[in-house]
Design a protein around this motif. Structure first.
Motif, short mmCIF file in Angstrom:
data_model
loop_
_atom_site.label_atom_id
_atom_site.label_comp_id
_atom_site.label_asym_id
_atom_site.label_seq_id
_atom_site.Cartn_x
_atom_site.Cartn_y
_atom_site.Cartn_z
N GLU A 26 7.89 22.15 27.52
CA GLU A 26 8.31 23.51 28.10
C GLU A 26 9.08 24.08 27.05
O GLU A 26 9.14 25.31 26.95
CB GLU A 26 8.88 23.45 29.52
N LEU A 29 7.10 25.56 24.34
CA LEU A 29 6.20 26.61 24.94
C LEU A 29 7.41 27.94 24.69
O LEU A 29 6.77 29.23 24.47
CB LEU A 29 5.53 26.33 25.96
N SER A 30 8.20 27.90 25.26
CA SER A 30 9.52 28.60 25.34
C SER A 30 9.57 29.11 24.00
O SER A 30 9.84 30.48 23.58
CB SER A 30 10.66 28.29 26.05
N GLN A 32 7.95 29.13 21.39
CA GLN A 32 6.68 29.40 20.75
C GLN A 32 6.48 31.08 21.13
O GLN A 32 6.36 31.97 20.41
CB GLN A 32 5.26 29.05 21.20
N GLN A 33 6.96 31.48 22.44
CA GLN A 33 6.84 32.56 22.81
C GLN A 33 7.92 33.52 22.17
O GLN A 33 7.63 34.76 21.90
CB GLN A 33 6.88 32.73 24.24
N SER A 41 1.37 33.07 16.17
CA SER A 41 1.38 34.04 17.42
C SER A 41 0.71 33.21 18.55
O SER A 41 0.99 33.20 19.69
CB SER A 41 1.11 35.44 17.20
N VAL A 43 -0.89 29.87 20.49
CA VAL A 43 -0.30 28.75 20.91
C VAL A 43 -1.21 27.77 20.08
O VAL A 43 -2.24 27.84 20.23
CB VAL A 43 -0.43 28.65 22.45
N LEU A 48 -0.85 22.85 23.73
CA LEU A 48 -1.44 23.45 24.99
C LEU A 48 -1.99 22.08 25.69
O LEU A 48 -1.78 22.09 26.93
CB LEU A 48 -2.29 24.47 24.86
N ILE A 68 1.53 27.58 32.00
CA ILE A 68 0.74 27.71 30.78
C ILE A 68 0.46 29.46 30.80
O ILE A 68 0.20 30.04 29.93
CB ILE A 68 -0.26 26.82 30.28
N HIS A 71 1.51 32.02 28.52
CA HIS A 71 1.33 31.76 27.00
C HIS A 71 -0.20 31.70 26.37
O HIS A 71 -0.37 31.42 25.26
CB HIS A 71 1.84 30.44 26.69
#
Length: 130
Positions: A26, A29-30, A32-33, A41, A43, A48, A68, A71
């Motif tokens: 998580e 992912l955060s 990455q965003q 840009s 994912v 994933l 997900i 994302h």
């Protein structure tokens, strides 16, 4: 460093420490965003696939979509054989069997395409996908 965090998430997953593994994914992912850690840009497919697997192993398949969704696009859920397969497992856990079959078909297509690009023979591809 994203690579170190991703490895840590994988190790925790292998050790059966799913809650800790999920938190790391998580975080990745955060970041990455937000564009941290130098992520592209898009994912990364392995990230994933790993977060989907961590949620499945933790018995939280119903949470995968909400984690997900911000994302990914619908197409990226079938981007690699692993992602499509993991999503098929989520669909089975949620008793969405038609969607699971569609995702398994997508996993097979993506696997075929990936193996074909590596110049494997038709026979080798069939064996690998079996």
């Amino acid at each position: 460093d994203a690579g170190v965090l991703e490895l840590q998430g994988q190790l925790l997953y292998r050790l059966g420490r799913m809650e800790e593994s999920k938190r790391i994914y998580e975080t990745l992912l955060s970041h990455q965003q937000k564009g941290s850690f130098g992520f592209r840009s898009k994912v990364k497919a392995d990230l994933l696939g790993n977060i989907i697997a961590a949620y499945l192993a933790a018995g939280e398949a119903s949470q995968v979509g909400s984690v997900i969704k911000p994302h990914v696009t619908g197409k990226s859920l079938q981007e690699t054989p692993e992602i499509a397969y993991n999503n098929a497992c989520v669909s089975v856990a949620l008793e969405q069997y038609e969607e699971a079959q569609d995702l398994l078909d997508a996993a097979e297509r993506a696997g075929y395409e990936a193996l074909y690009e590596h110049d494997l023979s038709e026979e080798d591809i069939r064996v690998e996908l079996a």
